[in-house]
Design a protein around this motif. Structure first.
Motif, short mmCIF file in Angstrom:
data_model
loop_
_atom_site.label_atom_id
_atom_site.label_comp_id
_atom_site.label_asym_id
_atom_site.label_seq_id
_atom_site.Cartn_x
_atom_site.Cartn_y
_atom_site.Cartn_z
N ALA A 175 2.13 -5.97 -3.76
CA ALA A 175 2.07 -4.52 -3.51
C ALA A 175 1.03 -3.81 -4.37
CB ALA A 175 3.46 -3.90 -3.73
N HIS A 176 0.81 -4.30 -5.57
CA HIS A 176 -0.12 -3.63 -6.48
C HIS A 176 -1.56 -3.90 -6.04
CE1 HIS A 176 -2.24 -2.45 -10.15
NE2 HIS A 176 -1.13 -1.83 -10.52
N GLU A 177 -2.31 -2.82 -5.83
CA GLU A 177 -3.66 -2.94 -5.27
C GLU A 177 -4.57 -3.81 -6.14
OE1 GLU A 177 -7.35 -0.03 -3.86
OE2 GLU A 177 -5.42 0.84 -4.47
N GLY A 178 -4.41 -3.72 -7.45
CA GLY A 178 -5.27 -4.48 -8.35
C GLY A 178 -5.08 -5.98 -8.24
N LEU A 179 -3.98 -6.39 -7.61
CA LEU A 179 -3.69 -7.82 -7.50
C LEU A 179 -3.82 -8.33 -6.07
CD1 LEU A 179 -0.62 -7.86 -9.91
CD2 LEU A 179 -2.90 -8.75 -10.37
N SER A 180 -4.53 -7.58 -5.23
CA SER A 180 -4.66 -7.97 -3.82
C SER A 180 -5.54 -9.20 -3.62
CB SER A 180 -5.21 -6.80 -3.00
OG SER A 180 -6.49 -6.43 -3.48
N SER A 181 -6.26 -9.62 -4.67
CA SER A 181 -7.08 -10.82 -4.56
C SER A 181 -6.45 -11.99 -5.32
CB SER A 181 -8.48 -10.55 -5.11
OG SER A 181 -8.42 -10.08 -6.45
#
Length: 327
Positions: free
Chosen positions: A283-289
């Motif tokens: 869910a956290h955008e910074g961890l989308s990769s």
């Protein structure tokens, strides 16, 4: 549903891309893998996989790379999680058995996980909300000063100093210690307040203020220590994967600094099964990769906390899942 042959092609693409870090072409696939079909058929299968969103073309080269959807199917259809060898398992046991206390166990686990997987390791301390009281120790430090030591079934030890309203003799300390343990030893933290609420009334009137003070300190300790704690290690491993992060590694590092984010990533401890969240499933955008592999740990069937690793989506999933499960 993909045909078994196309699933084999997807598996081969994932394995090659994880191993080589290069987009995978049909010619390379037929040379490296026994797919049992012609290069033309492999090209057709790759085109179908791309149409369905399992692989993508990062640039104009002929090669393809897995998408989050492709990794998801690969993980869901894994026939085997790569087991640790007997020497590896013995090494894990030996390393962790040398720990001297809970902090050392957690620190060693983080270090071991980071080394085994070459990813970022995250270990949650045993949650006191799911712990039971193993023992309550009371020690007289002065005529009107006591030390309270709370020991949990998960190895946590909490201690508090207590200034008593009046002197409290050794025999009274021993009596209170015995009665406390008879009420709360082996019981859940959540049950303790109700179990001890009538305890002061069973003591002589001159001792009741001190007993109440001790109980207040015990209950405050239970409340204070329900805050979850984490240990993280191996963050430097991310620098090996700089090209796996589309823009910059900074959002990943910033997200890893947020304890609340990490706790959400690991998930609820009561869900002890292995969980793999891939790319945009986080869910956290910074961890989308990134991908997160986590599992619950504890004694018996019930998990008391979670541990896991965070790394790029281009991850050796069978090996990582095997290491996380073993540790």
């Amino acid at each position: 549903m993909l045909s078994e042959r196309r699933l084999e092609v997807l598996r081969a693409i994932v394995q090659d891309y994880v191993g080589t870090e290069e987009p995978v072409g049909s010619k390379a696939l037929t040379e490296r893998h026994r797919l049992g079909v012609s290069p033309a058929t492999v090209r057709n299968d790759m085109a179908a996989l791309e149409d369905e969103g399992y692989i993508a073309q990062p640039h104009t080269s002929a090669g393809r790379i897995p998408t989050d959807k492709g990794y998801r199917l690969f993980v869901d259809r894994l026939a085997d999680v790569k087991p640790m060898t007997a020497p590896e398992r013995r090494a894990i046991h030996h390393f962790l058995d040398q720990a001297v206390d809970l902090d050392d166990v957690v620190a060693r686990t983080v270090r071991l996980l980071a080394q085994l997987t070459r990813q970022v390791a995250v270990v949650q301390y045993p949650s006191l909300t799911r712990s039971t009281v193993r023992h309550v120790e009371l020690l007289s430090m002065a005529p009107a000063r006591l030390m309270l030591v709370l020991i949990t079934d998960t190895g946590r030890v909490e201690q508090r100093m207590i200034d008593c309203p009046a002197p409290f003799g050794e025999s009274s300390v021993a009596d209170l210690r015995a009665r406390l343990n008879s009420q709360v030893a082996g019981r859940r933290f959540a049950d303790v307040p109700q179990l001890v609420q009538d305890l002061p009334e069973s003591f002589e009137s001159e001792d009741r203020p001190t007993v109440s003070t001790v109980l207040s300190t015990l209950l405050e300790t239970l409340v204070e220590e329900t805050e979850e704690r984490l240990m993280i290690g191996g963050t430097a491993n991310l620098t090996r994967f700089g090209h796996d992060f589309p823009l910059t590694i900074r959002p990943v590092l910033e997200a890893l600094e947020e304890q609340v984010v990490l706790l959400k990533l690991l998930g609820e401890a009561k869900d002890s099964a292995m969980t793999v969240r891939i790319g945009h499933e986080n869910a956290h955008e910074g961890l989308s990769s990134t991908s997160v592999v986590s599992v619950g740990y504890g004694s018996g069937r019930e998990a008391v906390a979670k541990l896991g690793v965070v790394g790029p989506t281009r991850m050796d999933y069978p090996g990582t899942m095997g290491a996380v499960r073993a540790v």
